[in-house]
Design a protein around this motif. Sequence first.
Motif, PDB file in Angstrom:
ATOM      1  N   ASP A 223       4.317  14.913 -13.844  1.00 29.47           N
ATOM      2  CA  ASP A 223       3.380  15.729 -14.616  1.00 29.47           C
ATOM      3  C   ASP A 223       2.682  14.914 -15.703  1.00 29.47           C
ATOM      4  OD1 ASP A 223       3.905  17.912 -13.079  1.00 29.47           O
ATOM      5  OD2 ASP A 223       5.285  18.851 -14.508  1.00 29.47           O
ATOM      6  N   ASP A 224       3.387  13.929 -16.251  1.00 25.10           N
ATOM      7  CA  ASP A 224       2.794  13.062 -17.282  1.00 25.10           C
ATOM      8  C   ASP A 224       2.044  11.883 -16.682  1.00 25.10           C
ATOM      9  OD1 ASP A 224       3.952  14.739 -19.109  1.00 25.10           O
ATOM     10  OD2 ASP A 224       5.672  13.439 -19.492  1.00 25.10           O
ATOM     11  N   LYS A 225       1.971  11.808 -15.363  1.00 27.53           N
ATOM     12  CA  LYS A 225       1.294  10.739 -14.629  1.00 27.53           C
ATOM     13  C   LYS A 225       1.875   9.358 -14.941  1.00 27.53           C
ATOM     14  CE  LYS A 225      -3.092  13.133 -13.991  1.00 27.53           C
ATOM     15  NZ  LYS A 225      -2.638  14.453 -14.316  1.00 27.53           N
ATOM     16  N   VAL A 226       3.189   9.320 -15.154  1.00 30.06           N
ATOM     17  CA  VAL A 226       3.899   8.061 -15.413  1.00 30.06           C
ATOM     18  C   VAL A 226       4.400   7.468 -14.102  1.00 30.06           C
ATOM     19  CG1 VAL A 226       5.924   7.057 -16.541  1.00 30.06           C
ATOM     20  CG2 VAL A 226       4.580   8.794 -17.708  1.00 30.06           C
ATOM     21  N   LEU A 227       4.808   8.333 -13.167  1.00 29.95           N
ATOM     22  CA  LEU A 227       5.419   7.908 -11.923  1.00 29.95           C
ATOM     23  C   LEU A 227       4.556   8.358 -10.748  1.00 29.95           C
ATOM     24  CD1 LEU A 227       8.625   7.081 -10.994  1.00 29.95           C
ATOM     25  CD2 LEU A 227       8.390   9.341 -10.066  1.00 29.95           C
ATOM     26  N   ASP A 228       4.346   7.456  -9.798  1.00 27.39           N
ATOM     27  CA  ASP A 228       3.606   7.786  -8.576  1.00 27.39           C
ATOM     28  C   ASP A 228       4.616   8.144  -7.493  1.00 27.39           C
ATOM     29  OD1 ASP A 228       1.746   8.062  -6.584  1.00 27.39           O
ATOM     30  OD2 ASP A 228       1.576   5.907  -6.210  1.00 27.39           O
ATOM     31  N   ILE A 229       4.655   9.411  -7.132  1.00 27.54           N
ATOM     32  CA  ILE A 229       5.691   9.891  -6.202  1.00 27.54           C
ATOM     33  C   ILE A 229       5.481   9.350  -4.791  1.00 27.54           C
ATOM     34  CG2 ILE A 229       4.640  12.081  -5.520  1.00 27.54           C
ATOM     35  CD1 ILE A 229       7.621  13.163  -6.114  1.00 27.54           C
ATOM     36  N   ALA A 230       4.240   9.059  -4.414  1.00 27.16           N
ATOM     37  CA  ALA A 230       3.973   8.518  -3.073  1.00 27.16           C
ATOM     38  C   ALA A 230       4.572   7.121  -2.930  1.00 27.16           C
ATOM     39  CB  ALA A 230       2.482   8.489  -2.799  1.00 27.16           C
ATOM     40  N   SER A 231       4.430   6.290  -3.963  1.00 33.71           N
ATOM     41  CA  SER A 231       4.996   4.941  -3.881  1.00 33.71           C
ATOM     42  C   SER A 231       6.523   4.983  -3.956  1.00 33.71           C
ATOM     43  CB  SER A 231       4.422   4.044  -4.978  1.00 33.71           C
ATOM     44  OG  SER A 231       4.904   4.431  -6.233  1.00 33.71           O
ATOM     45  N   PHE A 232       7.069   5.968  -4.675  1.00 28.70           N
ATOM     46  CA  PHE A 232       8.519   6.142  -4.746  1.00 28.70           C
ATOM     47  C   PHE A 232       9.060   6.523  -3.367  1.00 28.70           C
ATOM     48  CE2 PHE A 232      12.181   8.837  -6.570  1.00 28.70           C
ATOM     49  CZ  PHE A 232      13.061   7.777  -6.508  1.00 28.70           C
TER      50      PHE A 232
ATOM     51  N   ARG B 186       8.380  14.891   0.859  1.00 31.97           N
ATOM     52  CA  ARG B 186       8.083  15.088  -0.563  1.00 31.97           C
ATOM     53  C   ARG B 186       7.151  16.267  -0.767  1.00 31.97           C
ATOM     54  NH1 ARG B 186       2.772  12.338  -1.674  1.00 31.97           N
ATOM     55  NH2 ARG B 186       2.518  11.020   0.121  1.00 31.97           N
ATOM     56  N   ASP B 187       7.345  16.920  -1.905  1.00 31.87           N
ATOM     57  CA  ASP B 187       6.422  17.949  -2.370  1.00 31.87           C
ATOM     58  C   ASP B 187       5.561  17.269  -3.419  1.00 31.87           C
ATOM     59  OD1 ASP B 187       8.486  19.150  -1.078  1.00 31.87           O
ATOM     60  OD2 ASP B 187       9.066  20.477  -2.707  1.00 31.87           O
ATOM     61  N   ARG B 188       5.046  18.054  -4.326  1.00 29.22           N
ATOM     62  CA  ARG B 188       4.244  17.464  -5.390  1.00 29.22           C
ATOM     63  C   ARG B 188       5.124  16.694  -6.382  1.00 29.22           C
ATOM     64  NH1 ARG B 188       2.047  18.192 -10.206  1.00 29.22           N
ATOM     65  NH2 ARG B 188       3.263  20.012 -10.791  1.00 29.22           N
ATOM     66  N   THR B 189       6.323  17.216  -6.656  1.00 29.84           N
ATOM     67  CA  THR B 189       7.171  16.584  -7.667  1.00 29.84           C
ATOM     68  C   THR B 189       8.591  16.282  -7.199  1.00 29.84           C
ATOM     69  OG1 THR B 189       7.855  18.731  -8.499  1.00 29.84           O
ATOM     70  CG2 THR B 189       5.944  17.711  -9.549  1.00 29.84           C
ATOM     71  N   LYS B 190       8.923  16.577  -5.944  1.00 29.03           N
ATOM     72  CA  LYS B 190      10.297  16.377  -5.475  1.00 29.03           C
ATOM     73  C   LYS B 190      10.322  15.583  -4.180  1.00 29.03           C
ATOM     74  CE  LYS B 190      12.111  20.616  -7.398  1.00 29.03           C
ATOM     75  NZ  LYS B 190      12.834  21.859  -7.155  1.00 29.03           N
ATOM     76  N   ILE B 191      11.359  14.763  -4.041  1.00 28.76           N
ATOM     77  CA  ILE B 191      11.599  14.036  -2.794  1.00 28.76           C
ATOM     78  C   ILE B 191      12.914  14.549  -2.221  1.00 28.76           C
ATOM     79  CG2 ILE B 191      12.185  11.801  -1.814  1.00 28.76           C
ATOM     80  CD1 ILE B 191      10.215  10.532  -3.647  1.00 28.76           C
ATOM     81  N   THR B 192      12.880  14.909  -0.936  1.00 30.77           N
ATOM     82  CA  THR B 192      14.057  15.441  -0.270  1.00 30.77           C
ATOM     83  C   THR B 192      14.472  14.504   0.856  1.00 30.77           C
ATOM     84  OG1 THR B 192      13.249  17.667  -0.712  1.00 30.77           O
ATOM     85  CG2 THR B 192      15.002  17.455   0.910  1.00 30.77           C
TER      86      THR B 192
ATOM     87  N   ASN C   7      23.942  18.357  -5.044  1.00 29.95           N
ATOM     88  CA  ASN C   7      23.090  17.651  -4.092  1.00 29.95           C
ATOM     89  C   ASN C   7      21.739  17.260  -4.665  1.00 29.95           C
ATOM     90  OD1 ASN C   7      25.007  17.737  -2.118  1.00 29.95           O
ATOM     91  ND2 ASN C   7      24.181  19.510  -1.085  1.00 29.95           N
ATOM     92  N   SER C   8      21.625  17.124  -5.977  1.00 31.31           N
ATOM     93  CA  SER C   8      20.311  16.751  -6.504  1.00 31.31           C
ATOM     94  C   SER C   8      20.416  15.884  -7.754  1.00 31.31           C
ATOM     95  CB  SER C   8      19.492  18.002  -6.819  1.00 31.31           C
ATOM     96  OG  SER C   8      20.016  18.667  -7.934  1.00 31.31           O
ATOM     97  N   TYR C   9      19.401  15.051  -7.905  1.00 32.56           N
ATOM     98  CA  TYR C   9      19.223  14.233  -9.097  1.00 32.56           C
ATOM     99  C   TYR C   9      17.932  14.640  -9.775  1.00 32.56           C
ATOM    100  CZ  TYR C   9      22.872  10.874  -7.844  1.00 32.56           C
ATOM    101  OH  TYR C   9      24.071  10.280  -7.556  1.00 32.56           O
ATOM    102  N   GLU C  10      17.839  14.311 -11.055  1.00 29.37           N
ATOM    103  CA  GLU C  10      16.650  14.644 -11.817  1.00 29.37           C
ATOM    104  C   GLU C  10      16.294  13.437 -12.676  1.00 29.37           C
ATOM    105  OE1 GLU C  10      15.322  18.328 -14.722  1.00 29.37           O
ATOM    106  OE2 GLU C  10      17.308  18.299 -13.818  1.00 29.37           O
ATOM    107  N   LEU C  11      15.001  13.113 -12.754  1.00 26.08           N
ATOM    108  CA  LEU C  11      14.544  12.050 -13.639  1.00 26.08           C
ATOM    109  C   LEU C  11      14.146  12.681 -14.963  1.00 26.08           C
ATOM    110  CD1 LEU C  11      12.357   9.835 -11.284  1.00 26.08           C
ATOM    111  CD2 LEU C  11      14.767   9.645 -11.801  1.00 26.08           C
ATOM    112  N   LYS C  12      14.797  12.244 -16.043  1.00 25.46           N
ATOM    113  CA  LYS C  12      14.520  12.800 -17.368  1.00 25.46           C
ATOM    114  C   LYS C  12      14.222  11.668 -18.339  1.00 25.46           C
ATOM    115  CE  LYS C  12      16.931  17.160 -17.541  1.00 25.46           C
ATOM    116  NZ  LYS C  12      17.824  17.977 -18.340  1.00 25.46           N
ATOM    117  N   TYR C  13      13.500  12.017 -19.385  1.00 28.85           N
ATOM    118  CA  TYR C  13      13.226  11.062 -20.457  1.00 28.85           C
ATOM    119  C   TYR C  13      14.441  10.960 -21.371  1.00 28.85           C
ATOM    120  CZ  TYR C  13       8.302  11.243 -19.189  1.00 28.85           C
ATOM    121  OH  TYR C  13       7.119  11.151 -18.515  1.00 28.85           O
TER     122      TYR C  13
END
Length: 122
Positions: A23-32, A58-64, A103-109
């Motif tokens: 959401d903050d445009k810090v991480l590119d989910i496609a490259s991840f 992947r969705d907009r913000t999640k990778i499964t 079964n899930s991880y979250e990236l947090k600041y």
Amino acid sequence: MAKSKSAKKSTVKFVVDCTAPVDDKVLDIASFEKYLNERIKVEGKTGNLSQCNVVISRDRTKITVASPQDLGFSKRQLKYLSKRYLKKQQLRDYLRVIAASKNSYELKYYQITAGDDEEAEE
């Protein structure tokens, strides 16, 4: 009938939730997602995903990552690769990988508050 139920293959799904940095445009989910596709090891080999029915979506913000139950895919490997990706993108100092559920991880600041206020007062 009991055999047909046991013959059905169950899958395990692991989710990496990247909502805050995307959401903050810090991480590119496609490259991840591309990084995970190249690096995930199945049965000791990279690039072995399709032969073993491991699916990364992947969705907009999640990778499964969906894997057959009997394959024994490790959630820990996802955390390791997520941390390596963050290090490669020089984001490791700002983001951390936290287990949100079984079964899930979250990236947090990182929370940085107390130290800055004390230095400003002096």
